[in-house]
Scaffold this motif. Sequence first.
Motif: not given
Length: 180
Positions: A44-49
């Motif tokens: 949600x925060x960083x678009x990771x994974x």
Amino acid sequence: MSTNTAERHTADLTANPDKFAGDIGILVIRIVFGLILAAHGAQKLFGWFDGPGLTQAGTGFESMGYHPGKFFGTLAGLCEFGGGLLLALGLVTPLAAAIVLGTMINAINATWAPGLFGKGGWESPLLFAAVALALAFTGPGRFALDHGRPWQRHGLVWGVGAFVLAVVAAVVTLVFKWIL
């Protein structure tokens, strides 16, 4: 940990390895659960994974009735990321569990319509809530940053306290969802 304490723990482990089985079980649960939850927050925060990132998460929260969506998406991401990492580390465990539980109460509310096992249902948030609440009661175990520290807390009172704090935080969030 002093040398004598380390030697005593090694002697305990050698003499009675089953004494640590429960602590090892809790460690496995904490690390796996905490890191998976932190990864959800990082999505949600960083678009990771392969996550949506903050802008898209905000749009998703808007569609669920959380206005402003970017604020609530950030709040959920921070709670999942921070609460997950704290649980994985075994640090301020009752507070971390309350953060996760409050977030999962909101996730259950947001996914209520399809039912428990419907597509997009609330079985995962319920499972996450149950694990967080269990950790509030049991504590993080021996292999945690909380262990042996003056702030280490667990047990009935702390589990109930984490539950009450989570419910209050979730209700406040839901009230803001409904009035904004």
